[in-house]
Design a protein around this motif. Structure first.
Motif, PDB file in Angstrom:
ATOM      1  N   PRO A 192     -52.217  36.506  -8.592  1.00 56.82           N
ATOM      2  CA  PRO A 192     -51.373  37.401  -7.791  1.00 56.82           C
ATOM      3  C   PRO A 192     -51.414  37.023  -6.317  1.00 56.82           C
ATOM      4  N   CYS A 193     -50.260  37.071  -5.692  1.00 55.86           N
ATOM      5  CA  CYS A 193     -50.127  36.669  -4.290  1.00 55.86           C
ATOM      6  C   CYS A 193     -49.615  37.843  -3.465  1.00 55.86           C
ATOM      7  N   PRO A 194     -50.014  37.927  -2.203  1.00 59.33           N
ATOM      8  CA  PRO A 194     -49.418  38.939  -1.324  1.00 59.33           C
ATOM      9  C   PRO A 194     -48.005  38.535  -0.918  1.00 59.33           C
ATOM     10  N   VAL A 195     -47.087  39.483  -0.972  1.00 58.08           N
ATOM     11  CA  VAL A 195     -45.700  39.273  -0.560  1.00 58.08           C
ATOM     12  C   VAL A 195     -45.417  40.225   0.592  1.00 58.08           C
ATOM     13  N   ILE A 196     -45.022  39.670   1.737  1.00 55.42           N
ATOM     14  CA  ILE A 196     -44.806  40.444   2.959  1.00 55.42           C
ATOM     15  C   ILE A 196     -43.319  40.448   3.286  1.00 55.42           C
ATOM     16  N   LEU A 197     -42.843  41.566   3.752  1.00 56.19           N
ATOM     17  CA  LEU A 197     -41.433  41.680   4.108  1.00 56.19           C
ATOM     18  C   LEU A 197     -41.098  40.732   5.265  1.00 56.19           C
ATOM     19  N   TRP A 198     -40.017  39.997   5.087  1.00 55.30           N
ATOM     20  CA  TRP A 198     -39.537  39.112   6.150  1.00 55.30           C
ATOM     21  C   TRP A 198     -38.710  39.938   7.121  1.00 55.30           C
ATOM     22  N   ASP A 199     -39.156  40.027   8.355  1.00 53.64           N
ATOM     23  CA  ASP A 199     -38.479  40.820   9.375  1.00 53.64           C
ATOM     24  C   ASP A 199     -37.718  39.870  10.300  1.00 53.64           C
ATOM     25  N   SER A 200     -36.403  39.891  10.185  1.00 57.14           N
ATOM     26  CA  SER A 200     -35.582  38.994  10.999  1.00 57.14           C
ATOM     27  C   SER A 200     -35.414  39.497  12.430  1.00 57.14           C
ATOM     28  N   PHE A 201     -35.940  40.705  12.731  1.00 57.75           N
ATOM     29  CA  PHE A 201     -35.831  41.240  14.080  1.00 57.75           C
ATOM     30  C   PHE A 201     -36.975  40.805  14.984  1.00 57.75           C
ATOM     31  N   LEU A 202     -37.951  40.089  14.451  1.00 55.07           N
ATOM     32  CA  LEU A 202     -39.069  39.653  15.279  1.00 55.07           C
ATOM     33  C   LEU A 202     -38.585  38.661  16.330  1.00 55.07           C
ATOM     34  N   SER A 203     -39.158  38.779  17.496  1.00 57.84           N
ATOM     35  CA  SER A 203     -38.775  37.871  18.587  1.00 57.84           C
ATOM     36  C   SER A 203     -39.236  36.461  18.282  1.00 57.84           C
ATOM     37  N   PRO A 204     -38.512  35.466  18.778  1.00 54.34           N
ATOM     38  CA  PRO A 204     -38.935  34.073  18.571  1.00 54.34           C
ATOM     39  C   PRO A 204     -40.328  33.828  19.143  1.00 54.34           C
ATOM     40  N   THR A 205     -41.085  33.026  18.435  1.00 53.61           N
ATOM     41  CA  THR A 205     -42.466  32.769  18.828  1.00 53.61           C
ATOM     42  C   THR A 205     -42.632  31.321  19.256  1.00 53.61           C
ATOM     43  N   ASP A 206     -43.689  31.102  20.032  1.00 55.14           N
ATOM     44  CA  ASP A 206     -44.040  29.749  20.453  1.00 55.14           C
ATOM     45  C   ASP A 206     -44.704  29.009  19.297  1.00 55.14           C
ATOM     46  N   ASN A 207     -44.445  27.725  19.177  1.00 54.06           N
ATOM     47  CA  ASN A 207     -44.991  26.958  18.061  1.00 54.06           C
ATOM     48  C   ASN A 207     -46.503  26.777  18.144  1.00 54.06           C
ATOM     49  N   VAL A 208     -47.064  26.871  19.347  1.00 55.48           N
ATOM     50  CA  VAL A 208     -48.504  26.661  19.517  1.00 55.48           C
ATOM     51  C   VAL A 208     -49.276  27.951  19.291  1.00 55.48           C
ATOM     52  N   THR A 209     -48.907  29.013  19.988  1.00 56.36           N
ATOM     53  CA  THR A 209     -49.636  30.272  19.908  1.00 56.36           C
ATOM     54  C   THR A 209     -49.054  31.244  18.883  1.00 56.36           C
ATOM     55  N   GLN A 210     -47.884  30.953  18.331  1.00 52.26           N
ATOM     56  CA  GLN A 210     -47.221  31.856  17.393  1.00 52.26           C
ATOM     57  C   GLN A 210     -47.064  33.244  18.001  1.00 52.26           C
ATOM     58  N   SER A 211     -46.734  33.312  19.273  1.00 49.78           N
ATOM     59  CA  SER A 211     -46.599  34.573  20.000  1.00 49.78           C
ATOM     60  C   SER A 211     -45.267  34.609  20.733  1.00 49.78           C
ATOM     61  N   SER A 212     -44.735  35.804  20.856  1.00 53.93           N
ATOM     62  CA  SER A 212     -43.545  35.991  21.668  1.00 53.93           C
ATOM     63  C   SER A 212     -43.891  36.279  23.122  1.00 53.93           C
ATOM     64  N   ILE A 213     -45.172  36.514  23.408  1.00 53.21           N
ATOM     65  CA  ILE A 213     -45.674  36.727  24.776  1.00 53.21           C
ATOM     66  C   ILE A 213     -46.792  35.726  25.025  1.00 53.21           C
ATOM     67  N   LYS A 214     -46.682  34.984  26.084  1.00 51.31           N
ATOM     68  CA  LYS A 214     -47.718  34.012  26.429  1.00 51.31           C
ATOM     69  C   LYS A 214     -48.754  34.691  27.310  1.00 51.31           C
ATOM     70  N   LEU A 215     -49.935  34.861  26.747  1.00 50.24           N
ATOM     71  CA  LEU A 215     -51.035  35.504  27.459  1.00 50.24           C
ATOM     72  C   LEU A 215     -52.310  34.717  27.246  1.00 50.24           C
ATOM     73  N   LYS A 216     -53.128  34.679  28.293  1.00 51.43           N
ATOM     74  CA  LYS A 216     -54.466  34.121  28.198  1.00 51.43           C
ATOM     75  C   LYS A 216     -55.476  35.272  28.295  1.00 51.43           C
ATOM     76  N   TRP A 217     -56.712  34.991  27.947  1.00 56.52           N
ATOM     77  CA  TRP A 217     -57.722  36.044  27.930  1.00 56.52           C
ATOM     78  C   TRP A 217     -57.907  36.673  29.308  1.00 56.52           C
TER      79      TRP A 217
END
Length: 515
Positions: free
Chosen positions: A303-328
Motif C-alpha cells: 500500500p502506498c500513500p496517495v496525496i491530492l495534487w493541488d494545482s493552486f500551489l505556488s511555483p517552487t524553486d528547484n533547489v529548496t522546493q519552496s515558494s519563499i526563499k528564506l535562510k535560517w
C-alpha cells in the motif's frame, strides 16, 4: 434442638475392623482345634492381614478428592469484596474459554485452551518501539533494517519498475509508442460493488474532517484510474483519475495534471497519512488530504500513500522546493518582527514575506511532534542523525558551522492565499529516542495555538487518533490493526508531554490563532 449429624472417618472404621478381627483370632486360638487346622488358619490369617496392610498403604499415595465447597474460594461467602473486584478486573479472556471466576467455581478440570494472564488495568508506560524509551544500537550502514511503519527497503524495490510492469501486463495501453513509458492508459475492472475503503459507520464523519475532506479522501481511495505518468522528483508518480461528477475542488489546467490527480509516494512514506490525520485533529488544516491505497493491478506492491495534487500551489524553486526563499538567519529575524500580526502591514525594510506570523508557530508545533526536520533543519544540526538519514548521506550534517546561511526547504503557499502555509513532504520519524529530539525546530517560537495545545492536553487525544485512523481501512490494516496504531500514538503522546513541559519551562504563550 436438632441433633447434629456426625460423620465417621475412614481411619476409625479401619481400626475398629482390625480390633474385631484380632479378637476373633484369639478366640479361635484359645479353642480346642486340631493342630493341622489351626496352622492352616494361622497362615490364611497372616495373608489376609498382609493384604489389608498393602491396601491401606497404597491408598495414601493417591490424591484425595476434596469437596470444592470446603476449599478456599475467591467467589465464596468468606472472600472479601476486594478479592472479587481483583478477579473481575484482571481476567483475561481467550477464545472458547471462560473467565477465571467461573473456572474456580467448577469442579471439573481445566481445559487445555484456557489461558489465564493477569493484566494491569492501565499501562504505566507506552510500548517501546525502536528507541521510544531507550535508544537501541543502530545497524551498520548498508544493512537493510525494518522501518518504523513495518516496511523495509527490499520490500519496495523500485516502485516505478513494479508499477510499469503491472500496467503492461494487466492494463490495455492505447497510443503507446515503442520506448514510451511515460503515460499508460488503464482500464480498472473494479465493479460498483466494491466496498469503500473510507469507513464511516455513524451518521456523520468526525468533526475535525470537513465535508470536502471526506469527498477528497473517497476520491483518492476509490476513483477509477485513467492513466499514470512518472515524475522526475522523489520517485513519485502522478495518477490521473477519471473526472468526477461532483467537483471536489476547483482546478486549473497545468503541464503536470489535467483535472483531479493524486500523487503516489513510496510505501516508506506512509507517515504522510499519519500527518494528515494529526493535522486535522489539532485543528491546523495545513496539510493536503492523503489516504493509503492498494493497486489491484499490482498485487505485490505494498500500500502506498496517495496525496491530492493541488494545482493552486505556488511555483517552487528547484533547489529548496519552496515558494519563499528564506535562510535560517532571516527566518529568526522574521519571528521577532511578527509580520502581519493583528492586520498590521509590516515596513518594507523589515523583509517580511507574505506569510502570517502565526503560521510559523503552527509549523514548528507540527514538525516537532512528527520530527519533520527537512523544512527547518535539513542539515540535522539539532540532533544526532543516523547514517541512513539523507543529511548524512549528502554530507550536510558537517556544514553546521554557519547556521544563518542554511536554506529553509518546502516552505510553500497557495497562489490565491499567500498568508497561509501548506505543509508538504511531511515525512515523520517515529524511531527517534526522546533524548535525541530536534528542539532546534522550536527555536525562536514565543507562542503556540490554543486549539492545538488544548487537544494535546485532552484525555481524548488517543481516542480521537484511533477514531480518525479507523476511517482509512488500508492504512489501518497496513499497520496491523489497533496494536500497531497504538505504538505510533504512544510516540506522539510522549512527545506531546515533552512539548508541554518545554512550553511551561520557557514561558511560551498559548493564544488563539484563528484564521
Amino acid at each position: 434442638m436438632p441433633r447434629e449429624m456426625t460423620s465417621t472417618r475412614p481411619g476409625t472404621l479401619r481400626s475398629s475392623f482390625i480390633l474385631l478381627f484380632f479378637s476373633w483370632i484369639f478366640r479361635i486360638w484359645g479353642g480346642r482345634r486340631p493342630k493341622s487346622r489351626r496352622n492352616l488358619l494361622l497362615v490364611c490369617t497372616a495373608c489376609l492381614l498382609y493384604g489389608i496392610f498393602v491396601v491401606t498403604q497404597a491408598g495414601s499415595f493417591f490424591p484425595q478428592h476434596k469437596d470444592p465447597r470446603k476449599t478456599n474460594q475467591i467467589d465464596g461467602d468468606g472472600a472479601s469484596e476486594q478479592q472479587r473486584n481483583f478477579v473481575e478486573q484482571n481476567t483475561f479472556y481467550v477464545e472458547n474459554s471462560q473467565p477465571l471466576g467461573t473456572a474456580l467455581n467448577s469442579s471439573t478440570t481445566l481445559q487445555p485452551n484456557v489461558v489465564y494472564i493477569t493484566l494491569r488495568s492501565k499501562r504505566s508506560k507506552p510500548s517501546n518501539i525502536r528507541g521510544t524509551v531507550r535508544p537501541k544500537k543502530r545497524r551498520k550502514f548498508g544493512v537493510v533494517g525494518q522501518h518504523e511503519f513495518g516496511y523495509s527497503m527490499q520490500d519496495t524495490g523500485r516502485l516505478e519498475d513494479k508499477l510499469m510492469d503491472r500496467y503492461i501486463q494487466k492494463g490495455t495501453p492505447t497510443h503507446l509508442k515503442s520506448g514510451d513509458t511515460g503515460t499508460i492508459i488503464l482500464r480498472d475492472a473494479r465493479g460498483d460493488s466494491h466496498q469503500s475503503n473510507i469507513r464511516i459507520y455513524s451518521d456523520r464523519a468526525p468533526p475535525w474532517f470537513s465535508a470536502e475532506d471526506i469527498r477528497t479522501m473517497r476520491f483518492l481511495a476509490e476513483s477509477r484510474i485513467k492513466k499514470i505518468t512518472q515524475l522526475p522528483s522523489n520517485q513519485a508518480y502522478l495518477i490521473y483519475e477519471t473526472p468526477s461528477k461532483k467537483k471536489i475542488a476547483p482546478s486549473v489546467p497545468s503541464s503536470a495534471c489535467q483535472g483531479m490527480c493524486g500523487l503516489v509516494r513510496r510505501p516508506l512514506d506512509m507517515s504522510e497519512v499519519f500527518a494528515f490525520h494529526l493535522d486535522r485533529i489539532l485543528g491546523l488544516n495545513r496539510t493536503l488530504p492523503s489516504v493509503s491505497r492498494k493497486f489491484e493491478f499490482a498485487q505485490d506492491v505494498l500500500p502506498c500513500p496517495v496525496i491530492l495534487w493541488d494545482s493552486f500551489l505556488s511555483p517552487t524553486d528547484n533547489v529548496t522546493q519552496s515558494s519563499i526563499k528564506l535562510k535560517w538567519g532571516s527566518y529568526q529575524k522574521i519571528l521577532t518582527h511578527k509580520c502581519w500580526l493583528n492586520g498590521k502591514i509590516p515596513k518594507a525594510d523589515l523583509g517580511c514575506p507574505e506569510v502570517h506570523h502565526h503560521e510559523w508557530s503552527k509549523m514548528a508545533l507540527f514538525d516537532f511532534l512528527l520530527q519533520v526536520y527537512n523544512r527547518l533543519d535539513k542539515h540535522c544540526c539539532g540532533f544526532r542523525p543516523r547514517k541512513e538519514d539523507e543529511c548524512v548521506q549528502q554530507g550536510l550534517h558537517l556544514k553546521c558551522d554557519n547556521l544563518s546561511n542554511i536554506d529553509l526547504t518546502h516552505i510553500v503557499q497557495r497562489k490565491h492565499d499567500p498568508r497561509h502555509l501548506v505543509f508538504i513532504n511531511n515525512k515523520g520519524y517515529f524511531d527517534r529516542s526522546e533524548d535525541n529530539l530536534d528542539f532546534k525546530l522550536l527555536e525562536g517560537i514565543k507562542e503556540f495555538p490554543e486549539s492545538a495545545v488544548s487537544v494535546l492536553k485532552s484525555h481524548r487525544f488517543r481516542e480521537k487518533l484511533l477514531q480518525s485512523f479507523f476511517l482509512d481501512k488500508v492504512f489501518w490494516e497496513s499497520q496491523r490493526g489497533r496494536q500497531g496504531i497504538e505504538k505510533l500514538i504512544d510516540v506522539i503522546e510522549r512527545r506531546a508531554k515533552i512539548l508541554l513541559t518545554y512550553i511551561n519551562a520557557h514561558g511560551i504563550k498559548i493564544i488563539p490563532m484563528n484564521d
